[in-house]
Design an enzyme around this catalytic site. Structure first.
Site, PDB file in Angstrom:
ATOM      1  N   PRO A   1       0.841  -1.204   0.000  1.00 29.92           N
ATOM      2  CA  PRO A   1       0.000   0.000   0.000  1.00 29.92           C
ATOM      3  C   PRO A   1       0.874   1.252   0.000  1.00 29.92           C
ATOM      4  CG  PRO A   1       0.041  -1.013   2.183  1.00 29.92           C
ATOM      5  CD  PRO A   1       0.754  -1.955   1.261  1.00 29.92           C
TER       6      PRO A   1
ATOM      7  N   GLU B   1      -3.799   3.348   1.620  1.00 31.08           N
ATOM      8  CA  GLU B   1      -4.598   3.389   2.841  1.00 31.08           C
ATOM      9  C   GLU B   1      -5.768   4.351   2.661  1.00 31.08           C
ATOM     10  OE1 GLU B   1      -4.138   4.660   7.568  1.00 31.08           O
ATOM     11  OE2 GLU B   1      -2.901   5.586   6.021  1.00 31.08           O
TER      12      GLU B   1
ATOM     13  N   GLN C   1      -6.709  -1.553   1.967  1.00 31.82           N
ATOM     14  CA  GLN C   1      -6.142  -1.276   3.282  1.00 31.82           C
ATOM     15  C   GLN C   1      -6.905  -0.147   3.960  1.00 31.82           C
ATOM     16  OE1 GLN C   1      -2.325   0.763   4.347  1.00 31.82           O
ATOM     17  NE2 GLN C   1      -1.731  -1.279   5.061  1.00 31.82           N
TER      18      GLN C   1
ATOM     19  N   CYS D   1       1.670   2.730   9.670  1.00 37.37           N
ATOM     20  CA  CYS D   1       1.952   4.053   9.111  1.00 37.37           C
ATOM     21  C   CYS D   1       2.469   4.992  10.203  1.00 37.37           C
ATOM     22  CB  CYS D   1       0.704   4.654   8.482  1.00 37.37           C
ATOM     23  SG  CYS D   1       0.957   6.312   7.803  1.00 37.37           S
TER      24      CYS D   1
ATOM     25  N   LYS E   1      -0.876  -5.144   8.653  1.00 36.68           N
ATOM     26  CA  LYS E   1       0.508  -4.823   8.320  1.00 36.68           C
ATOM     27  C   LYS E   1       1.059  -3.951   9.445  1.00 36.68           C
ATOM     28  CE  LYS E   1       3.394  -3.011   4.550  1.00 36.68           C
ATOM     29  NZ  LYS E   1       3.908  -1.726   5.044  1.00 36.68           N
TER      30      LYS E   1
ATOM     31  N   HIS F   1       6.744  -4.566   8.056  1.00 34.57           N
ATOM     32  CA  HIS F   1       7.744  -3.650   7.527  1.00 34.57           C
ATOM     33  C   HIS F   1       8.898  -3.653   8.527  1.00 34.57           C
ATOM     34  CE1 HIS F   1       8.630   0.603   5.700  1.00 34.57           C
ATOM     35  NE2 HIS F   1       9.709  -0.141   5.808  1.00 34.57           N
TER      36      HIS F   1
ATOM     37  N   GLY G   1      10.304  -4.229   2.977  1.00 38.48           N
ATOM     38  CA  GLY G   1      11.430  -3.378   3.346  1.00 38.48           C
ATOM     39  C   GLY G   1      12.657  -3.615   2.507  1.00 38.48           C
TER      40      GLY G   1
ATOM     41  N   ALA H   1       7.367  -2.029  -2.320  1.00 45.37           N
ATOM     42  CA  ALA H   1       6.813  -0.676  -2.264  1.00 45.37           C
ATOM     43  C   ALA H   1       7.520   0.232  -3.276  1.00 45.37           C
ATOM     44  CB  ALA H   1       6.908  -0.128  -0.839  1.00 45.37           C
TER      45      ALA H   1
END
Length: 411
Positions: A18, A43, A89, A118, A157, A188, A220, A245
């Site tokens: 996301p 998100e 998400q 986040c 997540k 992550h 990551g 990502a």
């Protein structure tokens, strides 16, 4: 809620992570074309999606849109091409808010993922994202409520809770997520405080993997196929799937390269799909822009996507200024060498070009029976929520109180 959902297998997958303002429909479709197995939306805050109406776009057949009832802005869209592969998400801090939002879109998603990682202030200040790492009881409540009331899988997540071995807090949190109903968990491998330049802590995976039985998704520093190769050479077997990502943001064809060089499925080979040879950078960019046009992506969103895609490509200052100065979708098409295609499509109507297409005004000027559409869908959702709560009262073991976020009501 009787929407049929196929079971999702979260093992041996390459997954689009996301990303805010990047994980929109046209970009997700391009990632799927290049071999992504699952694609996550950006998100979306629970209240935002709850305040939308679902609309099947007659101008762009097959396009399903969720339009905000107050400002008539596009909040989320999807189509048949990503059915069974798109995960929405949610940003949320309560079970009731999460359930209302998830019930709104359940028919059009393969799964719901809860953002628990986040680090941005807009998320954590409202108790969402990485703030949930400090409130495991709320996180558990959200997962349990969704798992017991939705027809689709629920995942989450997170980020690491501590920087060093033995990562016991992170392992405890993972166990809580699994016990609360998450069917897969993405991690992550950075702390909430880490900046993107801080290397992801890859050695953590083996410890985390031993803590849970559901699939573990690694996120990551997977920027390229060579990164995946380096990871697998040292940590093979320590995760079930890999989530990409920024590597995908800069080059969605990275999924094709990863699958070609490092298939995760035992006995796998080159990716199966429409792409047979490695595409050039110019082709990748041009295809994304074309897809934005075909999906009626607003100009502003297309511009942002292309600015982010090209930010690490070593482009000249002249190119960057030219992109910044674009004023419409045709300008962007010209920069990425698909201007002739755009004008031909408009002339021949091979792509729909209704009034105000590719602009924010397209949704502002919808001519549907808007008040009636809003009223009908909101009444349907309220009835569904009432039905869900009635089912809980008749069978208390089924789930938490959907109106009080799992808290027993007094009185």
């Amino acid at each position: 809620m009787d929407y049929h959902h196929e079971a999702l297998d979260y093992r041996n997958k390459y997954i689009l992570a996301p990303m805010v303002r990047i994980g929109v429909l046209p970009f997700r479709l391009e990632c799927l074309k290049y071999g992504a197995d699952l694609v996550y939306s950006e998100e979306i805050i629970d209240r935002r999606i709850s305040e939308t109406v679902r609309r099947e776009n007659s101008d762009f057949p097959g396009l399903i849109e969720y339009i905000h009832v107050k400002d008539k802005a596009l909040t989320w869209s999807t189509c048949e091409a990503e059915k069974g592969k798109v995960v929405l998400q949610l940003g949320t801090a309560s079970a009731v808010g999460a359930l209302k939002a998830a019930m709104t879109v359940a028919r059009d998603v393969a799964a719901i993922d809860i953002n628990m990682g986040c680090p941005k202030g807009f998320s954590t200040n409202a108790g969402m994202g990485a703030a949930l790492l400090k409130t495991p009881e709320i996180s558990s409540d959200i997962l349990k409520t969704l798992r017991r009331n939705l027809p689709c899988p629920v995942t989450c997540k997170i980020r690491l809770l501590e920087p060093d071995l033995p990562f016991e807090k992170t392992r405890d949190y993972l166990r809580m997520c699994e016990q609360s109903g998450a069917v897969a968990i993405g991690v992550h491998a950075r702390l909430k405080e880490d900046r993107p330049r801080v290397r992801a802590r890859w050695p953590v995976w083996a410890l985390l993997k031993d803590s849970i039985s559901v699939p573990l998704i690694a996120n990551g520093d997977f920027f390229s196929s060579s990164d995946v190769g380096a990871f697998l050479s040292c940590h093979a077997g320590s995760v079930d799937s890999i989530m990409v990502a920024r590597g995908a943001m800069w080059d969605p064809s990275v999924f094709w390269k990863m699958k070609r060089d490092h298939p995760l499925t035992p006995g796998g080979g080159p990716p199966v799909g429409p792409v047979r040879t490695e595409p050039s950078r110019t082709d990748v960019w041009g295809d994304v822009v074309r897809r934005c046009v075909e999906c009626n992506n607003p100009f502003q969103a297309t511009k942002f996507t292309m600015q982010k895609m090209t930010e690490e490509a070593g482009m000249t200052q002249e190119f960057k200024e030219r992109l910044t100065q674009t004023r419409n979708t045709e300008d962007i098409c010209d920069i990425f060498e698909v201007g002739d295609w755009y004008r031909g499509a408009r002339r021949e109507q091979t792509v729909p070009f209704p009034p105000h297409a590719h602009t924010l005004n397209y949704y502002k000027k919808l001519q549907d029976d808007w008040p009636g559409l809003v009223r009908r869908q909101m009444e349907e959702r309220e009835a569904l929520l009432e039905e869900t709560e009635k089912g809980r009262e008749e069978n208390p073991a089924r789930g938490d109180d959907v109106r009080e976020g799992g808290q027993k009501r007094r009185g």
